[in-house]
Design a protein around this motif. Structure first.
Motif, PDB file in Angstrom:
ATOM      1  N   ALA A  20       0.833  -1.211   0.000  1.00 25.14           N
ATOM      2  CA  ALA A  20       0.000   0.000   0.000  1.00 25.14           C
ATOM      3  C   ALA A  20       0.865   1.259   0.000  1.00 25.14           C
ATOM      4  CB  ALA A  20      -0.927  -0.009   1.214  1.00 25.14           C
ATOM      5  N   PHE A  23       2.192   1.850  -3.611  1.00 19.91           N
ATOM      6  CA  PHE A  23       1.181   2.418  -4.515  1.00 19.91           C
ATOM      7  C   PHE A  23       0.808   3.841  -4.089  1.00 19.91           C
ATOM      8  CE2 PHE A  23       0.559  -1.945  -5.904  1.00 19.91           C
ATOM      9  CZ  PHE A  23       0.324  -1.771  -7.257  1.00 19.91           C
ATOM     10  N   PHE A  24       0.804   4.119  -2.795  1.00 21.35           N
ATOM     11  CA  PHE A  24       0.496   5.475  -2.336  1.00 21.35           C
ATOM     12  C   PHE A  24       1.581   6.454  -2.788  1.00 21.35           C
ATOM     13  CE2 PHE A  24       0.901   8.883   0.806  1.00 21.35           C
ATOM     14  CZ  PHE A  24      -0.376   9.425   0.736  1.00 21.35           C
ATOM     15  N   TYR A  27       0.970   7.093  -6.334  1.00 16.76           N
ATOM     16  CA  TYR A  27      -0.205   7.962  -6.471  1.00 16.76           C
ATOM     17  C   TYR A  27       0.132   9.398  -6.098  1.00 16.76           C
ATOM     18  CZ  TYR A  27      -4.931   9.764  -5.667  1.00 16.76           C
ATOM     19  OH  TYR A  27      -6.084  10.513  -5.693  1.00 16.76           O
ATOM     20  N   ARG A  31      -1.159  11.249  -9.693  1.00 16.59           N
ATOM     21  CA  ARG A  31      -2.437  10.622  -9.362  1.00 16.59           C
ATOM     22  C   ARG A  31      -3.042   9.868 -10.533  1.00 16.59           C
ATOM     23  NH1 ARG A  31      -5.681  14.824  -5.359  1.00 16.59           N
ATOM     24  NH2 ARG A  31      -3.991  15.017  -3.823  1.00 16.59           N
ATOM     25  N   VAL A  34      -2.560   5.852 -10.882  1.00 15.61           N
ATOM     26  CA  VAL A  34      -3.380   4.868 -10.161  1.00 15.61           C
ATOM     27  C   VAL A  34      -4.841   5.238 -10.408  1.00 15.61           C
ATOM     28  CG1 VAL A  34      -3.845   3.744  -7.956  1.00 15.61           C
ATOM     29  CG2 VAL A  34      -1.564   4.642  -8.433  1.00 15.61           C
ATOM     30  N   GLY A  36      -9.079   4.685 -10.997  1.00 14.81           N
ATOM     31  CA  GLY A  36     -10.117   4.112 -10.150  1.00 14.81           C
ATOM     32  C   GLY A  36     -10.280   2.610 -10.363  1.00 14.81           C
ATOM     33  N   ARG A  39      -7.491   0.854  -8.558  1.00 13.93           N
ATOM     34  CA  ARG A  39      -7.695   0.810  -7.107  1.00 13.93           C
ATOM     35  C   ARG A  39      -8.718  -0.259  -6.729  1.00 13.93           C
ATOM     36  NH1 ARG A  39      -7.412   6.573  -7.688  1.00 13.93           N
ATOM     37  NH2 ARG A  39      -9.678   6.717  -7.694  1.00 13.93           N
ATOM     38  N   LEU A  42      -7.044  -3.565  -6.910  1.00 15.30           N
ATOM     39  CA  LEU A  42      -6.111  -3.736  -5.798  1.00 15.30           C
ATOM     40  C   LEU A  42      -6.840  -4.164  -4.535  1.00 15.30           C
ATOM     41  CD1 LEU A  42      -3.727  -0.670  -6.285  1.00 15.30           C
ATOM     42  CD2 LEU A  42      -3.120  -3.081  -6.511  1.00 15.30           C
TER      43      LEU A  42
END
Length: 556
Positions: A20, A23-24, A27, A31, A34, A36, A39, A42
């Motif tokens: 996480a 990926f954060f 992001y 933005r 990543v 919708g 997500r 994921l």
């Protein structure tokens, strides 16, 4: 047990947290990288991983808990890099990759629930051989096979393609394990010695010659060096595990070198790869239209730009390397994660392979031992060939990095491989009833100890001091010479513990002393605790503990 489960789930949660964070960070950098849909996939994959862990607790409670977190981390890191390259190239490979991850997790869940006993695979050894060969040769079917990069290893229907050799390695590993287990005695017989090595007999060279010929056939027909070498190396490693003879490794190595030299001189694309390995910075090799070393050199410069700690996620240029999300994903990761990140990735692979080899050493079943070692070595060989090719240790082979490279075939096949290792590890770690001492053996050992301790207390019986303990066969008043009148070997319940005196051959006065018979119990330590008066001597206690350990380990 609760503390153990908490430690196990903490490993999985820690892997999810690290994924996480990666990926954060991607992001936060951009933005749009990543989306919708990504997500949502994921979250779905995370739920499936947690569901898989729950099923492991229910159906494979003794399985190794170190494989699943490593697979999760490798998959997450690879998918993160694929999404990073997607954003630069405006593609959607990461979404497709996560769809395949979810499909692979569902298949693994089904396998964990249904395959309770892996030994059932041995019954279908020759069926597995046929299926494996059909999958391996299916790209040669006209209209079905597709050629890419000089190698014909793909089959496709429309725009969808699949690499069947990834699944063929699983079926052929079933056959190799079953065949070598059934013929291990013949293959282990040694012939003449050559340079200090016990060489096999000439008539026993048939299996390795057949597999070598099949590998050469794959190389000739499909022009795929990596797949042919992987199958041959898998068979040789399992052959060595089966027989324990190093001469098989020598023969396999010689055959491997001969095949490599032959392929280099016959097939142009193999020769180009060798030239790119030996002279990657040569202007003629670098600027060649076909077989250029441009891809290899770009990947090397990318890893050099990463340095020790990397440029950071989203701050490098991995998209400049051709096939940076599949064949060269290791170089792409080296640019943004640096040498430190690459070493961490190798450690994750090392944990998976080591878990498989430990399982092979612990399990008692010969088929499971061969299968676990073969699968673990196959993954180790695949990782070595990919990383070694990118880092100029060996020529490029065209194999992909398990769990990380883009591609559904490799991903699903390697997830099934990990599931098989998990199932086998459950059997390796499971406490079997056969490992416990039988009540009869417990009774005999305790009677022998009691007689020896009693003689020491009376100060007589030199023979007893030399380890000749009193046997139930010489107990006076016993209903039969064996001391076990019942068919199951237990003492007669009608015999009272103090029903008669037992003659002690170690007593010079011929005195008798009753020996109290403890009731047989399934736990050896409980039997000792039930009669503490006769285990006061520390030497005897240690001897009994060693005897129990030897009996539990199957040494006696």
């Amino acid at each position: 047990m609760i503390a153990t489960r908490l430690r196990q789930i903490s490993l999985l949660l820690f892997s999810i947290a690290l994924s996480a964070i990666a990926f954060f960070q991607l992001y936060a950098r951009d933005r749009a990288a990543v989306s919708g849909g990504l997500r949502l996939l994921l979250v779905t994959a995370t739920i499936l991983f947690l569901a898989l862990w729950t099923l492991l607790l229910r159906f494979q409670p003794y399985a190794s808990q170190s494989i699943l977190p490593c697979v999760l981390l490798l998959t997450a890191i690879g998918t993160m890099m694929i999404a990073r390259i997607d954003h630069t190239k405006h593609t959607h490979v990461a979404v497709t990759q996560l769809v395949w991850v979810c499909v692979a997790l569902v298949l693994v869940c089904v396998l964990i629930v249904c395959l309770r006993d892996y030994r059932v695979l041995r019954r279908f050894s020759y069926v597995s051989m046929v299926v494996g060969l059909v999958l391996l040769l299916s790209p040669m079917i006209p209209g079905l096979g597709k050629e890419t990069g000089g190698a014909r290893v793909w089959i496709g229907i429309g725009s969808r393609t699949m690499q069947p050799s990834e699944f063929a390695k699983l079926f052929l590993s079933f056959f190799f394990a079953a065949y070598l287990f059934d013929h291990r005695d013949q293959l282990a017989v040694g012939g003449r010695k050559l340079f200090g090595l016990q060489m096999p007999r000439i008539r026993d060279l048939g299996p390795i010659a057949i597999v070598w010929a099949a590998s050469i056939g794959v190389l000739v027909l499909q022009h795929d060096l990596g797949t042919s070498l992987m199958f041959f190396a898998m068979f040789v490693s399992m052959l060595y595990v089966s027989t324990g003879r190093g001469s098989w490794l020598v023969i396999g190595g010689i055959a491997f070198i001969a095949a490599a030299v032959l392929a280099m001189n016959i097939f142009p694309h193999v020769g180009y790869r060798v030239d790119g390995w030996l002279h990657p910075f040569d202007p003629q090799v670098y600027g060649r239209k076909y077989g250029s070393s441009y891809q290899l050199v770009t990947g090397l410069f990318g890893m050099a730009a990463g340095g020790l700690l990397g440029t950071g996620i989203g701050q490098g240029h991995p998209s400049l390397t051709p096939l940076g999300n599949s064949d060269f994903i290791y170089a792409s990761l080296g640019e943004e994660l640096g040498l430190t990140g690459l070493m961490a990735i190798l450690v994750l692979y090392f944990i998976i392979v080591t878990s498989g080899l430990i399982t092979a050493m612990k399990i008692k079943d010969g088929f499971g031992k061969l299968l676990a070692s073969g699968l673990a070595f196959t993954m180790a060989f695949q990782v070595f060939t990919v990383v070694g090719g990118i880092t100029l240790v060996i020529p490029m082979t065209g194999l992909t990095l398990p769990y990380m490279a883009a591609g559904g075939s490799s991903l699903v096949a390697n997830y099934i491989l990990a599931a098989l290792l998990i199932v086998i590890s459950n059997w390796a770690n499971k406490p079997h009833e056969d490992d416990k001492l039988s009540a009869t053996m417990q009774y005999e050992a305790l009677i022998a100890l009691n007689g020896r301790t009693a003689n020491r207390k009376r100060g007589g019986g030199g023979g007893e001091r030399q380890g000749h303990a009193t046997s139930p066969a010489i107990v006076a008043g016993s209903p039969n010479p064996d001391g076990f009148p019942n068919p199951d070997g237990f003492p007669n319940p009608d015999d009272s513990p103090n029903s008669g005196d037992h003659s002690d051959p170690g007593n010079p006065q011929g005195a008798t002393q009753p020996i109290e018979r403890p009731a047989p119990t399934s736990d050896f330590n409980a039997a000792i605790a039930a009669d503490p008066d006769h285990v006061e001597d520390s030497d005897d206690t240690d001897g009994l503990a060693k005897l129990a350990q030897a009996l539990n380990g199957g040494q006696l």
